[in-house]
Enzyme design. Structure first.
Site, PDB file in Angstrom:
ATOM      1  N   ASP A   1      -3.839 -10.121   1.869  1.00 46.87           N
ATOM      2  CA  ASP A   1      -5.216  -9.671   1.671  1.00 46.87           C
ATOM      3  C   ASP A   1      -5.886 -10.327   0.476  1.00 46.87           C
ATOM      4  O   ASP A   1      -5.234 -11.009  -0.328  1.00 46.87           O
ATOM      5  CB  ASP A   1      -5.246  -8.134   1.533  1.00 46.87           C
ATOM      6  CG  ASP A   1      -4.177  -7.609   0.581  1.00 46.87           C
ATOM      7  OD1 ASP A   1      -3.642  -8.392  -0.213  1.00 46.87           O
ATOM      8  OD2 ASP A   1      -3.877  -6.415   0.633  1.00 46.87           O
TER       9      ASP A   1
ATOM     10  N   ASN B   1      -1.715   6.259  -0.632  1.00 50.20           N
ATOM     11  CA  ASN B   1      -2.218   6.903   0.592  1.00 50.20           C
ATOM     12  C   ASN B   1      -1.589   6.302   1.854  1.00 50.20           C
ATOM     13  O   ASN B   1      -2.051   6.545   2.960  1.00 50.20           O
ATOM     14  CB  ASN B   1      -3.746   6.823   0.664  1.00 50.20           C
ATOM     15  CG  ASN B   1      -4.244   5.381   0.729  1.00 50.20           C
ATOM     16  OD1 ASN B   1      -3.454   4.443   0.788  1.00 50.20           O
ATOM     17  ND2 ASN B   1      -5.555   5.201   0.711  1.00 50.20           N
TER      18      ASN B   1
ATOM     19  N   HIS C   1      -1.380   3.039   2.527  1.00 55.43           N
ATOM     20  CA  HIS C   1      -1.937   1.785   3.027  1.00 55.43           C
ATOM     21  C   HIS C   1      -0.923   0.640   2.920  1.00 55.43           C
ATOM     22  O   HIS C   1      -0.058   0.626   2.044  1.00 55.43           O
ATOM     23  CB  HIS C   1      -3.288   1.432   2.390  1.00 55.43           C
ATOM     24  CG  HIS C   1      -3.272   0.965   0.968  1.00 55.43           C
ATOM     25  ND1 HIS C   1      -4.016   1.557  -0.027  1.00 55.43           N
ATOM     26  CD2 HIS C   1      -2.644  -0.069   0.382  1.00 55.43           C
ATOM     27  CE1 HIS C   1      -3.833   0.907  -1.159  1.00 55.43           C
ATOM     28  NE2 HIS C   1      -3.001  -0.087  -0.939  1.00 55.43           N
TER      29      HIS C   1
ATOM     30  N   GLU D   1      -6.451   0.837   5.254  1.00 53.50           N
ATOM     31  CA  GLU D   1      -6.571   2.204   4.758  1.00 53.50           C
ATOM     32  C   GLU D   1      -6.341   3.215   5.892  1.00 53.50           C
ATOM     33  O   GLU D   1      -6.377   2.840   7.073  1.00 53.50           O
ATOM     34  CB  GLU D   1      -7.981   2.405   4.174  1.00 53.50           C
ATOM     35  CG  GLU D   1      -8.303   1.502   2.983  1.00 53.50           C
ATOM     36  CD  GLU D   1      -7.619   1.935   1.678  1.00 53.50           C
ATOM     37  OE1 GLU D   1      -6.622   2.679   1.729  1.00 53.50           O
ATOM     38  OE2 GLU D   1      -8.091   1.512   0.615  1.00 53.50           O
TER      39      GLU D   1
HETATM   40  C1  GLP Z   1      -2.811  -2.933  -3.261  1.00 53.70           C
HETATM   41  C2  GLP Z   1      -2.527  -4.100  -2.299  1.00 53.70           C
HETATM   42  C3  GLP Z   1      -1.338  -3.807  -1.432  1.00 53.70           C
HETATM   43  C4  GLP Z   1      -0.240  -3.233  -2.324  1.00 53.70           C
HETATM   44  C5  GLP Z   1      -0.639  -1.854  -2.764  1.00 53.70           C
HETATM   45  C6  GLP Z   1       0.281  -1.245  -3.800  1.00 53.70           C
HETATM   46  O1  GLP Z   1      -4.062  -2.387  -3.129  1.00 53.70           O
HETATM   47  N1  GLP Z   1      -3.609  -4.491  -1.479  1.00 53.70           N
HETATM   48  O2  GLP Z   1      -0.923  -4.969  -0.759  1.00 53.70           O
HETATM   49  O3  GLP Z   1       0.961  -3.142  -1.623  1.00 53.70           O
HETATM   50  O4  GLP Z   1      -1.986  -1.793  -3.156  1.00 53.70           O
HETATM   51  O5  GLP Z   1       0.084  -1.826  -5.055  1.00 53.70           O
HETATM   52  P1  GLP Z   1       1.106  -1.699  -6.236  1.00 53.70           P
HETATM   53  O6  GLP Z   1       2.301  -2.480  -5.874  1.00 53.70           O
HETATM   54  O7  GLP Z   1       0.388  -2.289  -7.433  1.00 53.70           O
HETATM   55  O8  GLP Z   1       1.392  -0.251  -6.389  1.00 53.70           O
END
Ligand code: GLP
Length: 241
Positions: free
Chosen positions: A67, A136, A138, A143
């Site tokens: 992404d 959440n 995702h 989402e």
């Molecule tokens: C972000 C990214 C995801 C990631 C998630 C968790 O928003 N778009 O790909 O896996 O949230 O992030 P983190 O590893 O910093 O907790």
């Protein structure tokens, strides 16, 4: 689904890193699906260190990221382009033209989504996809409520996702409201998936993932439809399991 229990973040990163390096060594032309965020950073540190010490080569490896924020240029320190370059690519011998990330600054974003899907197809699909999970549920930036049939698409970020990610920005307002993400169907086409989960903040999401029902309201639950998923989690994330 396989679960690897680890003591802490360092051990989780080591276990995931070893799996990735093994795959690259047995298939030097691997297409890796990559993620951003705090979770995979330790894995990337492992890959960099292994590259330096053991000489694992990335010259023929391709990568596709999950992404990117919409509206940030590649040079913006908060863009995922920048994150990937600083935290991984510039430390390896991977060619820049083998690394792919959705272009969140494209003038035609719908066209960019189609281009990205086509690109993944042309690469022969993702061999090994690294995933984190949002609080959440995702995955990528899919989402809650995203159809499991979704392909690469434009999303409006949930408020709690923007809040969680605001730690990287000067303020909540600076966090982009939109992003491009591989869809859930795109992710599920990966041949193999490594889901990394670390820390107490993710404990509830991991519990829901492991024991909850499969529902579009909890995007990660789609992974239960996939036959080759390995979850690597640390003790804090496994608090309720
Ligand atoms: C972000 C990214 C995801 C990631 C998630 C968790 O928003 N778009 O790909 O896996 O949230 O992030 P983190 O590893 O910093 O907790």
């Amino acid at each position: 689904m396989k679960l690897i229990r680890t003591e802490n973040y360092a051990e989780m990163s080591l276990e995931a890193g070893k799996i990735i390096v093994d795959k690259i060594r047995s298939n030097p032309r691997l297409t890796l699906g990559l993620a951003t965020g705090s979770t995979p950073k330790g894995v990337y540190d492992y890959l960099i260190q292994d590259h330096g010490t053991n000489g694992t080569r990335y010259q023929q490896v391709k990568s596709v990221n999950l992404d990117e924020y919409i509206g940030l240029k590649a040079q913006d320190p908060n863009s995922y382009h920048y994150f990937m370059r600083q935290n991984l690519f510039k430390h390896l011998d991977i060619s820049e033209h083998h690394t792919h990330i959705p272009n969140g600054a494209a003038s035609d974003l719908k066209q960019e989504c189609l281009r990205y899907e086509q690109l993944i197809k042309e690469l022969g699909g993702v061999d090994l996809q690294i995933l984190g999970i949002g609080q959440n549920g995702h995955i990528g930036f899919n989402e809650p409520g995203t159809p499991f049939s979704s392909r690469t698409h434009i999303v409006t970020l949930a408020k709690n996702t923007r809040e969680a990610n605001s730690r990287f920005f000067n303020s909540f307002e600076e966090v982009p409201a939109h992003a491009i993400t591989m869809g859930i169907a795109t992710i599920l086409e990966s041949k193999e998936i490594l889901l990394l989960v670390s820390g107490e903040k993710k404990a509830e999401a991991l519990l829901k993932f492991m024991n909850g029902e499969i529902s579009e309201e909890f995007p990660a639950s789609a992974l239960k439809h996939h036959e080759n998923v390995t979850v690597i989690a640390d003790r804090d994330a496994l608090k309720y399991i």
